[in-house]
Write a protein that holds these residues in place. Sequence first.
Motif, PDB file in Angstrom:
ATOM      1  N   SER A  82       0.828  -1.219   0.000  1.00  0.00           N
ATOM      2  CA  SER A  82       0.000   0.000   0.000  1.00  0.00           C
ATOM      3  C   SER A  82       0.856   1.260   0.000  1.00  0.00           C
ATOM      4  O   SER A  82       0.400   2.329  -0.425  1.00  0.00           O
ATOM      5  CB  SER A  82      -0.930   0.000   1.215  1.00  0.00           C
ATOM      6  OG  SER A  82      -0.179   0.077   2.422  1.00  0.00           O
ATOM      7  N   GLN A  83       2.107   1.159   0.470  1.00  0.00           N
ATOM      8  CA  GLN A  83       3.011   2.304   0.422  1.00  0.00           C
ATOM      9  C   GLN A  83       3.660   2.469  -0.955  1.00  0.00           C
ATOM     10  O   GLN A  83       4.148   3.543  -1.297  1.00  0.00           O
ATOM     11  CB  GLN A  83       4.119   2.137   1.467  1.00  0.00           C
ATOM     12  CG  GLN A  83       3.617   2.017   2.891  1.00  0.00           C
ATOM     13  CD  GLN A  83       4.750   1.749   3.862  1.00  0.00           C
ATOM     14  OE1 GLN A  83       5.776   2.417   3.836  1.00  0.00           O
ATOM     15  NE2 GLN A  83       4.575   0.755   4.712  1.00  0.00           N
ATOM     16  N   ILE A  84       3.656   1.380  -1.739  1.00  0.00           N
ATOM     17  CA  ILE A  84       4.251   1.428  -3.073  1.00  0.00           C
ATOM     18  C   ILE A  84       3.207   1.804  -4.118  1.00  0.00           C
ATOM     19  O   ILE A  84       3.438   2.670  -4.973  1.00  0.00           O
ATOM     20  CB  ILE A  84       4.874   0.056  -3.417  1.00  0.00           C
ATOM     21  CG1 ILE A  84       6.001  -0.272  -2.440  1.00  0.00           C
ATOM     22  CG2 ILE A  84       5.390   0.033  -4.851  1.00  0.00           C
ATOM     23  CD1 ILE A  84       6.554  -1.674  -2.579  1.00  0.00           C
ATOM     24  N   ALA A  85       2.054   1.136  -4.078  1.00  0.00           N
ATOM     25  CA  ALA A  85       0.991   1.390  -5.058  1.00  0.00           C
ATOM     26  C   ALA A  85      -0.343   1.482  -4.335  1.00  0.00           C
ATOM     27  O   ALA A  85      -1.135   0.528  -4.337  1.00  0.00           O
ATOM     28  CB  ALA A  85       0.961   0.284  -6.107  1.00  0.00           C
ATOM     29  N   PRO A  86      -0.602   2.598  -3.665  1.00  0.00           N
ATOM     30  CA  PRO A  86      -1.817   2.709  -2.846  1.00  0.00           C
ATOM     31  C   PRO A  86      -3.115   2.606  -3.631  1.00  0.00           C
ATOM     32  O   PRO A  86      -4.162   2.274  -3.062  1.00  0.00           O
ATOM     33  CB  PRO A  86      -1.672   4.103  -2.204  1.00  0.00           C
ATOM     34  CG  PRO A  86      -0.720   4.836  -3.093  1.00  0.00           C
ATOM     35  CD  PRO A  86       0.209   3.826  -3.649  1.00  0.00           C
ATOM     36  N   ASP A  87      -3.085   2.854  -4.945  1.00  0.00           N
ATOM     37  CA  ASP A  87      -4.306   2.811  -5.746  1.00  0.00           C
ATOM     38  C   ASP A  87      -4.626   1.418  -6.277  1.00  0.00           C
ATOM     39  O   ASP A  87      -5.693   1.214  -6.852  1.00  0.00           O
ATOM     40  CB  ASP A  87      -4.183   3.783  -6.927  1.00  0.00           C
ATOM     41  CG  ASP A  87      -4.026   5.228  -6.459  1.00  0.00           C
ATOM     42  OD1 ASP A  87      -4.549   5.544  -5.378  1.00  0.00           O
ATOM     43  OD2 ASP A  87      -3.371   6.011  -7.171  1.00  0.00           O
TER      44      ASP A  87
END
Length: 471
Positions: A82-87
């Motif tokens: 979630s910190q790398i690709a939150p979307d």
Amino acid sequence: MASDLADSPFFRRRKAKIVKDPPKFDLESYISNYDGFTRIDRLHHIGSHSPYLATDAYRAAIAEALQGKNVQLYLDLVAEYSQIAPDDPEALTDTRWAEEKTRKVQNEQDKLEHELKSYKNNLIKESIRMGNEDMGHFYYACGDWTNALKAYLRMREHCTSTKHLADMALRLVFVSIASKAWLTAQQNLMKVDSAQLKGDEKTKLDPLLSALAGLAHMSLGRFREAALSFINTSPAFLTAEPAAGIKWQREVLTGNDIAVYGGLCALASMDRTELQNQVLANNDFRNFLELEPHIRRAINLFCSSKYSACLEILESYRSDYLLDVFLSEVVGDIYSRIRTKSIVQYFIPFSCVTLDEMASKFQLTREHATIEDELEAMINDGTLNARIDLVDRLLISPPTNPRFNVHNDALSMAQRYEHTLQLRLTRLNMLAAGMEIRPERNSHQRENAPSSFGEGISAGLRGFGNKIGLQ
């Protein structure tokens, strides 16, 4: 895309550990060689170190975690992703799954504990052993390494055969490797040996034990011991049946891993003669090297004194090795040792070499700003016997005096001869004085004994003289 991920909060905090260059391997084909926990562990390691593969690696790792019982591992993977690709939809925690899986895991644990308790009440040793084994399997699947080790250890007093003891020790090794407790893994590997298996059972386990010992040695920085273990691993490892219910070739390390680990450790710890005789001429290890041709090519180049070409091949695979879950911690040390050996071997035939030539042959690494800094560090720690002339920009071999060496060797030889002669003269004097203690003779020897003391001394001297070559 990779540059955008590298700027994410997760990778900014791990700046020193990011592998900036893309690897040579294809993630899907690479990870298809592994099963079980090591599959998730390797995907997690790749995703947390490579911005190029982070998205694919984390998605695959999360999908694998959803098939298992380790709820905490799933939550950690989603939190990091979630910190790398939150979307990304995969970055959202499936709380329903987590709650339901936690409840099922707790129910399974209660059931296993109840069964084990009933086995203990019935005092059936085999049932108790299997109950503890089931508990160990359960804790391992949940990622609880401490309780898994305890459960497997409790099997010891209920083992009724050497095979049971060996299987228990292998399970302990399996958990120790998963938790990266390498000293514990080594201790348990010795327990497998102490189980004293014989015949086919021992023959089947030998390749596995050799490979696992090499992995433990490498992870502890003992590269020579690791190299010897890996290169002595039989090709039977590739087709070996599961041991202790574990398919080690897919759940720990593959034949490709043995080729890479063994080849790199050998390059880091062996000279050219040993590499030629023990690695390239080793028919067993050749089967593994065929799986990784670039490792064999690098060793061949090193043996042919083509050091810069060898280092270029290894450097081109650095990113791949930094993304290997076991090799990443030691690859820097291994590469440094190989480079140092190459520089020392390259300089041996020369009395002096220009620094520009050294810089062109050995491309600079991140550890040193200039070739002078690297050579200075090697000279200061005693690795390289040379001097640096910064005025003429030369690396100079210290002058030697061959005449002095010849005279010194001749003097040492004369002293050894003198010492030997003194010992022989002392022996002769002791014999002449009758100071020799002889064993008691039987009746036949007494009949043939010399008639006088003088005759006995003469016979003894003649015998000793013949032995040392005196006329």
